[in-house]
Design an enzyme around this catalytic site. Structure first.
Site, short mmCIF file in Angstrom:
data_model
loop_
_atom_site.label_atom_id
_atom_site.label_comp_id
_atom_site.label_asym_id
_atom_site.label_seq_id
_atom_site.Cartn_x
_atom_site.Cartn_y
_atom_site.Cartn_z
N ASP A 89 7.88 4.33 -2.56
CA ASP A 89 7.36 3.21 -1.71
C ASP A 89 6.01 2.74 -2.24
O ASP A 89 5.36 3.36 -2.98
CB ASP A 89 7.21 3.69 -0.06
N GLU A 154 4.96 7.51 1.47
CA GLU A 154 3.69 8.14 1.18
C GLU A 154 2.50 6.95 1.68
O GLU A 154 1.30 7.49 2.17
CB GLU A 154 3.69 8.18 -0.22
#
Ligand code: BES
Ligand code: ZN
Length: 458
Positions: A89, A154
């Site tokens: 991400d 994250e």
């Protein structure tokens, strides 16, 4: 290793083209409108793991974005098992107008690849994929057992990862964790990071009157939420950068003299640092150097602020609401939950009674210190020497990777942080990029690292 090294060297251009495919996927985890893109990205990672030759590949669902796992466990029981962790991400791209080229149209300029996620962390995840591929293609095997764990949350605090790890301890059991999601100290200064900060991220919402008011008719009689918020923010820190929250420093570990000496040896040029940022003076807690303040001391910063009229020109209004996002970077041993409570109590204590104040905790994570006297560190030193032709330095970083602490507690495994980014590559900001020479040398170093790790006696 010669065959592998030659293979990596002859595939330089192909690696860049392949990386572009990964970088084109707008996997912004915090944006609900990118939910499908984040999933597409997980599927891309899944496909990649398959194509480089990993086994047992699976996409694991979570209440948020998926986790991708794959492994190769055929090196033998006498070889160490390495868990590689990273994230697919990325951060939001705003302000979009400050990007030279669109953030999801990767472009190569001046030896760098520009795109959101190039340094943080897709480019670095890719380094590991390609090193594995080079071994499997050229040798038919890996020198160590590998588990690959790539998550999609994250950048929003790894909110579902701890539970996944707790439920899958056997799947993830390993001797060491390797993470490439940090930076090198400088160009040509390969680095092993042994310390990360933790985080407590708060939101403060201030409400005054039940509606926006004419600032002429009501100003002076009714407290203004923006003024009240400013009062709160100003009182969080003194003008020398010391945080004023009661009890904030209670659990902070003192920096040892030895560590401070080591910090001083790092090739840091304060003038160059200021010049690059176009600032004429630095600011921070008294009694500490810039490097200590930016990595080994806790801090508090406003990340965003809103309220009232933001348009062009003037509007005379006394707004009903104001708010701010405030993050505190913590050092290892400070507990995010405890700090969230201290922050909330303190803000409530200093808030004027004339407004309503709501404090919300958004997310947090613990810091980590990882030992530097392990055989996996010695192997990393050797691998970076082979990949970069230079002996690495040991650093602490100011950013956070909360799962590193979880790996220590739940998997009882130490993490080796091999960063291939650079501090000025604009992670989280416009024109994020990754230096392509470090990308290439990263692939080479990790390929060597697997080989060096295989020499560790179990
Ligand atoms: N790659 C960074 C962490 C990092 C940054 C390590 C700089 C070393 C130096 C990671 O992607 C990140 O941005 N983490 C977040 C974590 C947070 C959302 C809990 C951070 O530090 O803001
Ligand atoms: Zn990041």
């Amino acid at each position: 290793m010669d065959k592998i090294i030659n293979y990596i060297e002859s595939n330089k251009d192909k690696y860049i083209e392949d990386l572009k495919v990964f970088l084109r996927i707008p996997s912004v985890s915090t944006n609900p409108e990118n939910k499908n893109d984040v999933r597409d990205c997980a599927e891309y990672v899944e496909k990649q793991l398959r194509s480089i030759g990993l086994e047992n590949i699976s996409i694991y669902e979570t209440p948020g974005h998926p986790i991708v796992y794959g492994d190769w466990l055929n090196a033998g029981d006498d070889k160490p098992t390495i868990l590689i962790y990273g994230h697919y991400d990325v951060q939001p791209v705003d302000p979009l107008n400050l990007w030279t080229d669109p953030p999801f149209e990767p472009t190569v300029r001046d030896g760098n690849i520009y795109a959101r996620g190039s340094a943080d962390d897709k480019g670095q995840v890719f380094i590991h994929m390609k090193s594995i591929e080079a071994h499997l293609l050229n040798n038919g095997k890996l020198p160590v057992n590998i588990k690959f764990l790539i998550e999609g949350e994250e950048e929003i605090g790894s909110v579902n990862l701890d539970e996944f790890i707790a439920k899958n301890k056997t799947l993830l059991k390993c001797d060491y964790v390797v993470v490439s999601d940090s930076a090198m100290f400088d160009y040509d200064v390969p680095s092993i990071c042994y310390g990360l900060r933790g985080l407590a991220y708060m939101q403060v919402e201030v409400t005054g009157p039940n509606r926006d008011l004419h600032s002429g008719s009501f100003g002076g009689a009714v407290n203004n939420p923006i003024n009240a918020l400013a009062h709160i923010i100003v009182n969080l820190k003194d003008d020398k950068g010391k945080i004023l929250i009661d009890g904030f420093y209670d659990d902070v570990l003192k920096l040892s003299d030895k560590e401070r000496e080591e910090f001083k040896k790092l090739p840091f040029n304060e003038e160059k640092y200021m010049e690059e940022l176009e600032i004429s003076e630095l600011f921070g807690e008294e009694g500490y150097t810039t490097l200590e303040r930016a990595s080994a001391r806790p801090t508090l910063d406003c990340n965003g602020i809103w309220g009232g009229f933001q348009g062009e020109g003037a509007k005379t209004v006394l707004p009903s609401h104001a708010g701010a996002k405030i993050s505190m970077r913590l050092v290892p041993n400070q507990e995010p939950e405890k700090i969230e409570k201290l922050f909330t109590d303190y803000v409530n204590k200093i808030s004027p009674d004339s407004v309503k104040v709501k404090v919300i905790s958004l997310h947090g994570g613990k810091g980590a210190i990882t030992p530097i006297d392990s055989p996996a560190i010695d192997a990393a030193v050797e691998a970076l020497r082979l990949g970069f032709g230079k002996t690495p330095v040991f650093t602490r970083e100011g950013g956070s990777i909360p799962v590193v602490n979880t790996f220590q507690t739940l998997l009882e495994a130490d993490t080796i942080l091999l960063g291939f980014g650079l501090p000025d590559e604009n992670a989280h900001s416009p024109d994020e990029h990754l230096n392509l020479s470090n990308f290439q040398r990263g692939i080479l170093s990790v390929a060597h690292y697997f080989n060096e790790l295989s020499k560790i006696k179990k």
